[in-house]
Design a protein around this motif. Structure first.
Motif, mmCIF file in Angstrom:
data_model
loop_
_atom_site.group_PDB
_atom_site.id
_atom_site.type_symbol
_atom_site.label_atom_id
_atom_site.label_comp_id
_atom_site.label_asym_id
_atom_site.label_seq_id
_atom_site.Cartn_x
_atom_site.Cartn_y
_atom_site.Cartn_z
ATOM 1 N N THR A 32 32.843 -5.732 -68.365
ATOM 2 C CA THR A 32 33.402 -6.321 -69.586
ATOM 3 C C THR A 32 33.707 -7.807 -69.418
ATOM 4 O OG1 THR A 32 35.730 -5.900 -69.023
ATOM 5 C CG2 THR A 32 34.522 -4.105 -70.090
ATOM 6 N N ALA A 33 33.527 -8.341 -68.208
ATOM 7 C CA ALA A 33 33.907 -9.737 -67.951
ATOM 8 C C ALA A 33 32.745 -10.680 -68.284
ATOM 9 C CB ALA A 33 34.319 -9.900 -66.488
ATOM 10 N N ASP A 34 33.013 -11.656 -69.124
ATOM 11 C CA ASP A 34 31.991 -12.618 -69.552
ATOM 12 C C ASP A 34 31.653 -13.566 -68.394
ATOM 13 O OD1 ASP A 34 30.476 -14.613 -70.641
ATOM 14 O OD2 ASP A 34 31.797 -14.958 -72.383
ATOM 15 N N PRO A 35 30.402 -13.587 -67.934
ATOM 16 C CA PRO A 35 30.049 -14.434 -66.786
ATOM 17 C C PRO A 35 30.258 -15.928 -67.058
ATOM 18 C CG PRO A 35 28.190 -13.038 -67.451
ATOM 19 C CD PRO A 35 29.285 -12.812 -68.444
ATOM 20 N N ARG A 36 30.172 -16.329 -68.320
ATOM 21 C CA ARG A 36 30.294 -17.762 -68.625
ATOM 22 C C ARG A 36 31.700 -18.286 -68.354
ATOM 23 N NH1 ARG A 36 28.082 -17.128 -74.569
ATOM 24 N NH2 ARG A 36 29.420 -15.317 -74.232
ATOM 25 N N THR A 37 32.681 -17.412 -68.442
ATOM 26 C CA THR A 37 34.062 -17.858 -68.226
ATOM 27 C C THR A 37 34.605 -17.408 -66.875
ATOM 28 O OG1 THR A 37 34.694 -15.924 -69.518
ATOM 29 C CG2 THR A 37 34.729 -18.039 -70.653
ATOM 30 N N ARG A 38 33.694 -16.922 -66.024
ATOM 31 C CA ARG A 38 34.116 -16.346 -64.741
ATOM 32 C C ARG A 38 34.870 -17.334 -63.867
ATOM 33 N NH1 ARG A 38 29.778 -12.832 -63.240
ATOM 34 N NH2 ARG A 38 31.043 -11.454 -64.539
ATOM 35 N N ARG A 39 34.313 -18.536 -63.706
ATOM 36 C CA ARG A 39 34.943 -19.513 -62.803
ATOM 37 C C ARG A 39 36.346 -19.878 -63.285
ATOM 38 N NH1 ARG A 39 33.252 -21.586 -58.339
ATOM 39 N NH2 ARG A 39 31.354 -20.532 -57.686
ATOM 40 N N ALA A 40 36.480 -20.055 -64.585
ATOM 41 C CA ALA A 40 37.784 -20.428 -65.143
ATOM 42 C C ALA A 40 38.792 -19.297 -64.936
ATOM 43 C CB ALA A 40 37.640 -20.734 -66.631
ATOM 44 N N ARG A 41 38.306 -18.061 -65.116
ATOM 45 C CA ARG A 41 39.180 -16.898 -64.942
ATOM 46 C C ARG A 41 39.682 -16.803 -63.500
ATOM 47 N NH1 ARG A 41 36.014 -14.122 -68.104
ATOM 48 N NH2 ARG A 41 34.740 -13.365 -66.384
ATOM 49 N N VAL A 42 38.752 -17.002 -62.587
ATOM 50 C CA VAL A 42 39.097 -16.923 -61.166
ATOM 51 C C VAL A 42 40.066 -18.044 -60.794
ATOM 52 C CG1 VAL A 42 38.142 -17.233 -58.838
ATOM 53 C CG2 VAL A 42 37.042 -15.654 -60.454
ATOM 54 N N ALA A 43 39.796 -19.250 -61.303
ATOM 55 C CA ALA A 43 40.688 -20.380 -60.994
ATOM 56 C C ALA A 43 42.092 -20.120 -61.521
ATOM 57 C CB ALA A 43 40.121 -21.665 -61.595
ATOM 58 N N ALA A 44 42.183 -19.561 -62.727
ATOM 59 C CA ALA A 44 43.505 -19.286 -63.309
ATOM 60 C C ALA A 44 44.256 -18.230 -62.497
ATOM 61 C CB ALA A 44 43.346 -18.831 -64.760
ATOM 62 N N ALA A 45 43.519 -17.212 -62.051
ATOM 63 C CA ALA A 45 44.163 -16.141 -61.273
ATOM 64 C C ALA A 45 44.644 -16.674 -59.920
ATOM 65 C CB ALA A 45 43.196 -14.975 -61.081
ATOM 66 N N LEU A 46 43.815 -17.517 -59.280
ATOM 67 C CA LEU A 46 44.212 -18.122 -57.996
ATOM 68 C C LEU A 46 45.464 -18.967 -58.171
ATOM 69 C CD1 LEU A 46 40.692 -19.159 -56.678
ATOM 70 C CD2 LEU A 46 42.263 -17.585 -55.516
ATOM 71 N N ASP A 47 45.481 -19.707 -59.259
ATOM 72 C CA ASP A 47 46.625 -20.564 -59.539
ATOM 73 C C ASP A 47 47.887 -19.736 -59.753
ATOM 74 O OD1 ASP A 47 47.798 -23.133 -60.139
ATOM 75 O OD2 ASP A 47 47.951 -22.380 -62.199
ATOM 76 N N ARG A 48 47.722 -18.658 -60.460
ATOM 77 C CA ARG A 48 48.876 -17.834 -60.792
ATOM 78 C C ARG A 48 49.566 -17.258 -59.554
ATOM 79 N NH1 ARG A 48 49.186 -14.167 -66.225
ATOM 80 N NH2 ARG A 48 51.275 -14.916 -66.624
#
Ligand SMILES: Nc1ncnc2c1ncn2[C@@H]1O[C@H](COP(=O)(O)OP(=O)(O)O)[C@@H](O)[C@H]1O
Ligand SMILES: [Mg+2]
Length: 330
Positions: A128-144
């Protein structure tokens, strides 16, 4: 088992009197006996209200991880039922798990990959995860979880606390209705524990229900709105944290230079388990208006310097209910 009611053929077995649409986790008589004969979870009836931060508390070996693995559909119960987000597990694992972020006992990580690459890989396994926003999602999770600076390091070089946070980041890649965290602060230093607690509060204020296990009492008291206490595979008690502690053994404490007279009057007023220690008289509060109890002391000539209820802690509750000390060190 004989079932008299056939009222719910489509929704699976009933889940107990407390289960309703606002219950995100509901189990009924959930039981797991391992092959060796070990009864790890014994007839568990759990009700986790939506929007709660629910602490699943118990000493090591009390059945927390086994319960969580059944809730997540990773192992089959021996008997009993479990519903998560309204659906029966493990039958509905495929539809339920995408809505749940989970961190279970030592997340599975690829040591040879960086923290970031672990998350990218994890995210790409989610259909269900959109590959186009993958990097941003990962960066946000790392930041969190505070791993941005260490994102390029190989996971095998991470400390236990960092691995734990990376596992948490994986659970946070998507917004979830429910987060299930098994001992999320395991291996963290006090600062790391504080960070996880504030993260949990933050998530809860966004409306996510957080179910977290811990063998640390004070941790549960600090962050959870509700709790269930386990011992030897059995549920001891569950409910709002404030009620659990207060209901267990709130103490009436009277400070006075006349402890002998005070104790006598308090017993007459119905106070049980009266204990006198120097200028302090304590006991179980009588089941009546405390203003009257105070007035009785005063009219008997007792000089009252302090009069009040001391809140019991969850630890008091545990000790009172099990007759055992809570093994804080695990
Ligand atoms: N796969 C297994 N096989 C046999 N016994 C197990 C297994 N997993 C856990 N147990 C036992 O079940 C009990 C509960 O374990 P667990 O659920 O891990 O407790 P907790 O998470 O509260 O520390 C323990 O006695 C443990 O040794
Ligand atoms: Mg465990």
């Amino acid at each position: 088992m004989a079932e008299l009611s056939t009222a719910e053929p489509d929704t699976g077995p009933a889940t107990g009197p407390e289960a309703g649409p606002d219950t995100v986790i509901a189990t009924r008589a959930l039981t797991k006996r391992f092959r060796g004969g070990q009864l790890a979870v014994d007839g568990l009836d759990l009700a986790v209200p939506a929007g709660s931060v629910f602490g699943f508390l118990g000493p090591n070996g009390s059945g927390k991880t086994t319960t969580i693995r059944m809730l997540m559909g990773l192992i089959e119960p021996t008997s009993g039922t479990a519903r998560v987000l309204g659906q029966a597990m493990p039958r509905a694992t495929r539809t339920v798990l995408p809505q749940v972020g989970a961190l279970i006992e030592g997340p599975a990580l690829y040591g040879f990959l960086s923290g970031r690459d672990n998350l990218l890989r994890y995210d790409s396994a989610d259909p269900t995860a959109d590959p186009r926003t993958r990097r941003a999602r990962v960066a946000a999770a790392l930041d969190r979880v505070g791993l941005t600076a260490a994102a390029s390091k190989k996971a095998k070089a991470y400390s236990l606390g960092m691995k734990q946070r990376l596992g948490l980041a994986a659970a946070l890649l998507q917004p979830r209705r429910l987060l299930v965290l098994d001992e999320p602060t395991n291996g963290l230093d006090p600062q790391g524990m504080r960070e996880i607690r504030s993260l949990v509060r933050e998530l809860a204020s966004d409306g996510t229900t957080v179910f977290l296990s811990s063998h640390l009492l004070d941790e549960i008291e600090q962050v959870c709105s509700h709790a269930a206490v386990m011992a030897r595979g059995r549920l001891i008690i569950q409910g709002p944290v404030a009620e659990l502690a207060a209901g267990a053994r709130g103490l009436l404490v009277v400070t006075t230079p006349d402890p002998g007279d005070a104790a006598r009057v308090l017993k007459e007023q119905g106070m049980a388990d009266v204990v006198v220690e120097e200028d302090r008289v304590t006991g179980e509060p009588p089941d009546r208006d405390l203003a009257e109890v105070n007035a009785a002391l005063v009219s008997a000539g007792v000089r009252v310097r302090g009069f009040g209820l001391e809140r019991a802690s969850l630890e008091d509750a545990f000790v009172a209910l099990t007759g055992e000390g809570f093994d804080v060190a695990g």
